[in-house]
Scaffold this motif. Structure first.
Motif, PDB file in Angstrom:
ATOM      1  N   LEU A   1       0.841  -1.177   0.000  1.00 57.55           N
ATOM      2  CA  LEU A   1       0.000   0.000   0.000  1.00 57.55           C
ATOM      3  C   LEU A   1       0.888   1.244   0.000  1.00 57.55           C
ATOM      4  O   LEU A   1       1.552   1.546   0.990  1.00 57.55           O
ATOM      5  CB  LEU A   1      -0.908  -0.008   1.229  1.00 57.55           C
ATOM      6  CG  LEU A   1      -1.891   1.143   1.368  1.00 57.55           C
ATOM      7  CD1 LEU A   1      -2.830   1.200   0.188  1.00 57.55           C
ATOM      8  CD2 LEU A   1      -2.664   1.005   2.666  1.00 57.55           C
ATOM      9  N   GLY A   2       0.920   1.945  -1.105  1.00 52.64           N
ATOM     10  CA  GLY A   2       1.756   3.129  -1.220  1.00 52.64           C
ATOM     11  C   GLY A   2       1.035   4.255  -1.921  1.00 52.64           C
ATOM     12  O   GLY A   2      -0.183   4.206  -2.142  1.00 52.64           O
ATOM     13  N   ALA A   3       1.816   5.254  -2.274  1.00 52.31           N
ATOM     14  CA  ALA A   3       1.215   6.396  -2.962  1.00 52.31           C
ATOM     15  C   ALA A   3       0.751   6.026  -4.356  1.00 52.31           C
ATOM     16  O   ALA A   3      -0.183   6.633  -4.894  1.00 52.31           O
ATOM     17  CB  ALA A   3       2.226   7.539  -3.021  1.00 52.31           C
ATOM     18  N   HIS A   4       1.407   5.033  -4.958  1.00 52.29           N
ATOM     19  CA  HIS A   4       1.065   4.608  -6.315  1.00 52.29           C
ATOM     20  C   HIS A   4       1.084   3.083  -6.379  1.00 52.29           C
ATOM     21  O   HIS A   4       1.749   2.417  -5.588  1.00 52.29           O
ATOM     22  CB  HIS A   4       2.048   5.186  -7.334  1.00 52.29           C
ATOM     23  CG  HIS A   4       2.180   6.676  -7.279  1.00 52.29           C
ATOM     24  ND1 HIS A   4       1.229   7.531  -7.805  1.00 52.29           N
ATOM     25  CD2 HIS A   4       3.152   7.468  -6.749  1.00 52.29           C
ATOM     26  CE1 HIS A   4       1.597   8.779  -7.612  1.00 52.29           C
ATOM     27  NE2 HIS A   4       2.765   8.777  -6.966  1.00 52.29           N
ATOM     28  N   GLU A   5       0.354   2.558  -7.359  1.00 52.17           N
ATOM     29  CA  GLU A   5       0.385   1.119  -7.615  1.00 52.17           C
ATOM     30  C   GLU A   5       1.652   0.811  -8.395  1.00 52.17           C
ATOM     31  O   GLU A   5       1.699   1.020  -9.614  1.00 52.17           O
ATOM     32  CB  GLU A   5      -0.852   0.676  -8.402  1.00 52.17           C
ATOM     33  CG  GLU A   5      -2.174   0.910  -7.688  1.00 52.17           C
ATOM     34  CD  GLU A   5      -2.824   2.217  -8.067  1.00 52.17           C
ATOM     35  OE1 GLU A   5      -2.091   3.131  -8.507  1.00 52.17           O
ATOM     36  OE2 GLU A   5      -4.055   2.339  -7.919  1.00 52.17           O
ATOM     37  N   GLU A   6       2.663   0.270  -7.709  1.00 53.26           N
ATOM     38  CA  GLU A   6       3.957   0.067  -8.347  1.00 53.26           C
ATOM     39  C   GLU A   6       4.785  -0.945  -7.581  1.00 53.26           C
ATOM     40  O   GLU A   6       4.482  -1.295  -6.438  1.00 53.26           O
ATOM     41  CB  GLU A   6       4.727   1.391  -8.426  1.00 53.26           C
ATOM     42  CG  GLU A   6       4.994   2.014  -7.073  1.00 53.26           C
ATOM     43  CD  GLU A   6       5.593   3.400  -7.159  1.00 53.26           C
ATOM     44  OE1 GLU A   6       5.730   3.914  -8.290  1.00 53.26           O
ATOM     45  OE2 GLU A   6       5.915   3.986  -6.108  1.00 53.26           O
ATOM     46  N   VAL A   7       5.854  -1.409  -8.259  1.00 56.97           N
ATOM     47  CA  VAL A   7       6.870  -2.257  -7.649  1.00 56.97           C
ATOM     48  C   VAL A   7       8.122  -1.404  -7.483  1.00 56.97           C
ATOM     49  O   VAL A   7       8.560  -0.748  -8.429  1.00 56.97           O
ATOM     50  CB  VAL A   7       7.168  -3.494  -8.515  1.00 56.97           C
ATOM     51  CG1 VAL A   7       8.215  -4.379  -7.841  1.00 56.97           C
ATOM     52  CG2 VAL A   7       5.901  -4.287  -8.777  1.00 56.97           C
ATOM     53  N   VAL A   8       8.707  -1.428  -6.283  1.00 54.11           N
ATOM     54  CA  VAL A   8       9.874  -0.617  -5.973  1.00 54.11           C
ATOM     55  C   VAL A   8      11.097  -1.515  -5.838  1.00 54.11           C
ATOM     56  O   VAL A   8      11.043  -2.528  -5.107  1.00 54.11           O
ATOM     57  CB  VAL A   8       9.654   0.194  -4.679  1.00 54.11           C
ATOM     58  CG1 VAL A   8      10.907   0.977  -4.314  1.00 54.11           C
ATOM     59  CG2 VAL A   8       8.463   1.125  -4.825  1.00 54.11           C
ATOM     60  N   PHE A   9      12.188  -1.162  -6.532  1.00 55.49           N
ATOM     61  CA  PHE A   9      13.466  -1.881  -6.443  1.00 55.49           C
ATOM     62  C   PHE A   9      14.436  -1.005  -5.650  1.00 55.49           C
ATOM     63  O   PHE A   9      14.777   0.109  -6.077  1.00 55.49           O
ATOM     64  CB  PHE A   9      14.028  -2.173  -7.834  1.00 55.49           C
ATOM     65  CG  PHE A   9      13.187  -3.135  -8.641  1.00 55.49           C
ATOM     66  CD1 PHE A   9      13.547  -4.474  -8.742  1.00 55.49           C
ATOM     67  CD2 PHE A   9      12.049  -2.712  -9.305  1.00 55.49           C
ATOM     68  CE1 PHE A   9      12.780  -5.351  -9.481  1.00 55.49           C
ATOM     69  CE2 PHE A   9      11.276  -3.587 -10.044  1.00 55.49           C
ATOM     70  CZ  PHE A   9      11.641  -4.911 -10.136  1.00 55.49           C
TER      71      PHE A   9
END
Length: 1132
Positions: A1037-1045
């Motif tokens: 759950l973050g500011a955007h729907e994304e995958v973070v590396f």
């Protein structure tokens, strides 16, 4: 169930009360010498008899036992006259209450045969004195004629006449095993209740020898699955199940099977088991050791409620279990090979699983455990079930009449059923559904499982031939469906449903085909008469305003036509005998009946029903007649065709008064003109379709009958009591001629099986000798009445699957679920081979020992449960190795260290415990994440030395508050140092786009109607990148729907990959740079991290909350609730 005792070190003897005192049973403990009695239904302690001891007289107060008639037998005067100066061991009475016997370490004592015993009592060393007194060295035959005991030495078994005490036989046990270097001795004895000429002797060489009680010759031998002698033996009254106490385990054999009988192993006691016994009704097993365990040998009935997730247990009424000596034939062992459905030869009696060469199956359960469904170990036994004897059931007929059909026709009403083009009929049909009706109290009615997700209306699938994933296998069967399994023995066609998939399986090879197209859960299936067309129906949802009925071409596996008419769910579908018509029945909320033309696939007519209808069937001799059964009546429908218009003549007959307030819940046709109907109270009534009257009824079950099948002179009934019964109904046509004077005493039951769930679907061959049955437990069974066997064909978790892990060699995988089970599967065949079951707990996480941990036979799995406990199970020994309790709240994540010598576990309070799996000691607790549940724990080897911390491995913990901690550790040196702490910004809960229930259906809300249910929020997940261990991959759950590396060496985010929705699950492939992400929108995305391309796939019916690549990356496992899909990675 387990009953605790105050002193775990004292041996116990089980005494079960026969009728009329079946509600009470006692456990005898020596020393200190007391008898505890419990009331069986509610288990309060009723009596506690204490026994005073002196040095000369032990005991002095009255001793008691139970005769076969339920009489308490006192022994105070006898014991006082001749005191026993040593420990008293068994106390029993003969079945016919002729004598009662007590064995001590110095002799044999029969107080009710007092005069004949004086010379025996004065003879020392009659009963074996070697070692600790065993409570199982004395046995009385079922006919009360023989008494057997171990003595005068431990190598000798003596048989005497129970009245005259004349010696009949001496058997030297040491001569039975000449190949052994050590002489055998007897440990326990037991007579066969059915055959008094068979004496069972447990020996020190871990065998059970069946002797001829007259000649002493060996009849057969059974080997213990454990390397322990059987200290106690018990044989069921029908001689079908042999139970033995083997150390801390209980072994159950299929006794009638002569060659390599199958066995089941029950695990739960922490100390050796001293005694085992069957309850008088033969439905339960009692074991006494450190505690008293009550095991369900026969499954208990269950009642289906409106909540399909609740799965409550059905409590039978006062007339429950009125039929005696009905044995269960459901062994629960998986198949080795699927029986070949041909008329030429019957399937083999014994079957194996295809897991390992030479492997077969046993059961295994854990402490607080219940009966495991099916468990395989490396050394086990074949399956075989002996048929149960016929049982005569006598019941008064319900009465009826022999009025001619002309009389019945006077009550027929002409119902013009408007064509589907009529706007007036559409309006009236919809207006009648404005109020939401109440679900009938009938398990027969389908109710779609409540889902916490929503499906997107369209998924952009990859081009045909370029998919990187191919659906290989589906694990599980949808036990929530009704009549959602079909099998044709003549063609071998076998199909069932799982979620919104139709699974077509080849029973010979085990290969599957998957027919995808339904937008929602499939409720029912039907196969036409020639087996070329399959109809499947699904319920409505956010992506389908109406139910879908798909018509499949069976040879091609393609959907030819799509039909829709019903508004909520389809209860049943049926083809006419000439395959010209298809009838579809709406559920209790829809209440509509629709007739379709199979030539044009047009809706010929539809009508609104007055009440919920449970079932529908075409007349096999007249394609223009069909019958419905419902709440208060049976309805006869006669089709009339006039040009392009179709109408019905309708005739209703009320439920017979003899059935009381029962509802008719199932139906099937028998020999012309007979119709059999099952009721909610367990009765079967027979109707004459020529006169429209019921002329016969009998009580066929204790619960609701939901499945009826008839062929020739045999009828099969299945109910929510989990019973499947075979009835001989060949005399019913003759009884029809008697009319109201007919009696059901000639209708009797031939066979019975008790399965693991309520029966919801069944298909049998024309002779009713073999068939396939589906249950609410999510299992499909192959049943062979001729051989009396049942073999599990399909199995899966009944509730949500929480985790999937794999063995280092990739030969097996383990799954855990909300039902408290840990199941081990063969990856080659996807067959269930081992199951560890813990009752009243949910198993939330599981981990497999890493490859560095040792030899394959030393492999273990560790599981975390909702009560804060950890359990370590041995795979090769099928045993509970260790139980720890490092947490006060439910465990949510668990992992092994890279060397397998340490267990990392996290709970819902945010605590991380570090424990030793060998000693069970927790030596460190980390509270850095306190206040937020731990959602992920993973460890990996430390490959870089420039991270600024010491340690040999890295491990991470992610919590629900979007925080991830990374640690460097060396557990052998007790070092653990924080490397990095990551926190990701998250929006307010009210701004999160998660599914919300609107009007009973789940939909994706707009920006102004967001759900705030925390259970629906996406989890915070993190994993080490397998192709670069310095990279951390995070979703949540973050500011955007994304995958973070995130790069641990550079201390910064190096890449972000956008996603269409918030991720619910994440997995990275060790074999290729692929990443799988599951979404709450029932969608799976595969991302190629090299090219940056993505492919979307569908197939699940709920949120894809679990994704796991195998160690090689060749397979991908995904789970949605209890559905497990296995995908083959085909590459770019």
């Amino acid at each position: 169930m387990a009953l605790s005792v105050q002193s775990p070190s004292v041996p116990m003897v089980c005494v079960c009360c026969p009728p009329p005192l079946q509600a009470t049973w006692a456990s005898w403990m020596f020393p200190p010498g007391s008898t505890l009695c419990w009331h069986a239904p509610t288990w309060p302690q009723c009596w506690h008899f204490l026994q005073n001891r002196t040095r000369d007289r032990w005991p002095l107060c009255p001793l008691i036992t139970l005769s076969a008639s339920g009489t308490w037998l006192p022994y105070s005067s006898c014991m006082t006259s001749h005191p026993l100066r040593t420990r008293l061991v068994p106390l029993l009475s003969t079945p016919q209450c002729q004598t009662s016997s007590v064995a001590s370490a110095v002799g044999l004592y029969v107080p009710l045969a007092w005069r004949t015993l004086e010379s025996w009592w004065n003879t020392p060393n009659l009963v074996c004195q070697d070692g600790r007194p065993n409570p199982n060295i004395l046995a009385v035959s079922g006919d009360s004629c023989r008494l057997a005991f171990v003595g005068p030495s431990k190598c000798m078994v003596t048989v005497v006449d129970s009245v005259s005490l004349d010696e009949l036989l001496h058997v030297d046990v040491s001569t039975l095993n000449l190949a052994s270097n050590h002489p055998d001795w007897a440990v326990a004895v037991c007579f066969s209740p059915r055959n008094s000429g068979h004496l069972l002797v447990s020996t020190s060489s871990n065998k059970v020898v069946v002797l001829d009680a007259v000649s002493g010759h060996t009849v057969r031998e059974l080997s213990s699955v454990r390397s322990r002698a059987c200290s106690s033996l018990a044989l069921s009254e029908d001689s079908r199940l042999l139970v033995a106490a083997t150390g801390r385990t209980i072994t159950v054999w299929d006794y009638p099977t002569q060659a390599s009988p199958s066995c089941q192993v029950y695990i739960g006691h922490s100390e050796p088991v001293h005694a085992v016994a069957f309850t008088p009704d033969q439905l339960q097993l009692i074991s006494a050791g450190d505690a008293i365990f009550l095991w369900d040998v026969q499954a208990t009935p269950e009642r289906d409620g409106s909540d399909p997730e609740a799965c409550p247990v059905h409590e039978a009424g006062s007339n429950a279990r009125h039929l005696e000596d009905l044995a269960s034939g459901a062994s629960g062992l998986p198949r080795q090979q699927v029986p070949v459905p041909s008329q030429a030869s019957l399937p083999p009696r014994s079957t194996h699983d295809r897991l390992l060469e030479g492997s077969t199956g046993t059961f295994s359960t854990s402490d607080e455990e219940g009966l495991g469904e099916e468990n395989h170990v490396f050394e086990a036994f074949l399956q075989g079930q002996a048929p149960t004897p016929p049982v005569l059931v006598e019941k008064e007929a319900s009465g009826g009449g022999d009025a001619p059909r002309e009389a019945a026709k006077s009550s027929w009403t002409h119902a013009e059923l408007p064509n589907h083009h009529s706007q007036m009929s559409e309006w009236s049909l919809r207006s009648g559904k404005a109020g939401l009706p109440t679900r009938p109290d009938s398990y027969k009615h389908f109710t779609a499982r409540y889902k916490t997700s929503t499906r997107v209306k369209s998924v952009s699938l990859p081009p045909v031939g370029r998919e990187q994933l191919r659906l290989k296998a589906v694990v599980g069967y949808n036990g929530n469906g009704r009549a959602n399994m079909v099998w044709r023995p003549d063609t071998g066609f076998f199909a069932y449903t799982c979620g919104r998939l139709v699974v077509v399986e080849d029973l010979h090879s085990g290969t599957q085909r998957h027919w995808l197209g339904h937008p929602q859960e499939i409720s029912t299936l039907a196969l036409n008469q020639d087996g070329q067309v399959l109809a499947s129906a699904s319920c409505c949802g956010n992506t389908a305003a109406r139910c879908q009925i798909r018509i499949w071409d069976v040879p091609q596996g393609l959907c030819r036509h799509l039909l829709s008419h019903h508004d909520t769910a389809v209860q049943a579908v049926a083809f006419s005998p000439d395959d010209e018509f298809l009838v579809t029945l709406g559920d209790y909320a829809d209440r509509s009946l629709a007739l379709w033309s199979m030539a044009t696939y047009e809706l010929l007519s539809s009508t609104r029903l007055l009440e919920p209808v449970h079932g529908v069937a075409f007349n096999p001799w007249d394609a223009n007649e069909l019958i419905c059964v419902g709440t208060s009546a049976i309805t006869f429908w006669l089709l009339q065709h006039q040009g392009t218009d179709t109408s019905f003549q309708v005739h209703r007959e009320p439920v017979p008064e003899e059935l009381g307030a029962s509802e008719l819940t199932s139906l099937c046709y028998g020999a012309s003109p007979l119709l059999y109907c099952g009721s909610s109270s367990g009765q079967v009534c027979v109707w004459d379709t020529g006169t429209g009257h019921c002329f016969l009824a009998w009580e066929a079950d204790d619960g609701e009958i939901g499945v009826l099948l008839c062929s020739g002179s045999r009828l099969v009934s299945g109910s929510n009591t989990r019973r499947l019964r075979l009835w001989a109904v060949g005399v019913v046509p003759e009884l029809r001629r008697k009319g109201s004077s007919a009696r059901s005493s000639s209708v009797f039951m031939e066979r019975e099986l008790t399965l693991d769930g309520a029966v919801v679907s069944a298909s049998f061959d024309s002779g009713m000798d073999m068939g396939v049955v589906g249950t609410t437990a999510g299992t499909i069974w192959y049943v062979n009445w001729t051989e009396g066997t049942s073999t599990r064909l399909i199995s899966g978790h009944r509730t949500k699957v929480n985790e999937v892990v794999f063995s280092p060699s990739e030969s097996h995988c383990a799954t855990c679920g909300e039902d408290g089970s840990v199941r081990v599967w063969s990856l080659a065949s996807m067959e269930l081979v081992i199951q560890f079951q813990v009752l009243n707990q949910s198993c939330l996480c599981v981990a497999w020992t890493p490859q560095s941990c040792g030899l394959p036979e030393q492999q273990q799995v560790v599981a975390g449960y909702s009560d804060g406990t950890l359990r370590v199970f041995s795979i090769s020994r099928t045993a509970l190795e260790l139980k720890m309790h490092p947490h006060r709240s439910a465990l949510t994540a668990i992992a092994f260290s890279t060397d397998g010598q340490t267990i990392l576990s996290g709970d819902k309070d945010g605590l991380v415990a570090v424990s030793h799996p060998c000693t069970g000691m927790t030596f460190r607790v980390l509270s850095d994440h306190r206040g937020a549940p731990i959602s992920a724990i993973q460890s990996t080897s430390k490959e870089y030395g420039d991270l600024g911390v010491e340690g040999v491995e890295l491990w991470l913990a992610a919590s629900a508050d979007q925080r991830v901690s990374i640690w460097a550790s060396d557990w052998l040196r007790d070092r653990c140092e924080l490397l990095e702490w990551l926190s990701f910004p998250a929006p307010a809960v009210s701004k999160v786009r998660v599914p919300r229930a609107v009007g009973g259906n789940w939909s994706l809300p707009n920006s102004h109607c967001f759900s705030q249910a925390p259970g629906l929020l996406p989890p915070s997940l993190a994993a080490f990148c397998p192709w670069d261990r310095a990279i951390l991959v995070c979703v949540g759950l973050g500011a955007h729907e994304e995958v973070v590396f995130y790069n641990l060496r550079q201390k910064q985010v190096v890449q972000k990959t956008p996603l269409p929705f918030f991720a619910m699950s994440l997995s990275l492939s060790p074999g290729a740079q692929l990443m799988a992400v599951g979404f709450a929108e029932c969608m799976l995305r595969l991302l190629d991290c090299v090219s940056g391309t993505a492919q979307d796939f569908e197939g699940h019916d709920d949120s894809v909350h679990l994704c796991r690549f195998t160690p090689s990356g060749r397979l991908l496992f995904t789970a949605a609730h209890n559905e497990i899909l296995v995908w083959e990675v085909t590459g770019p």
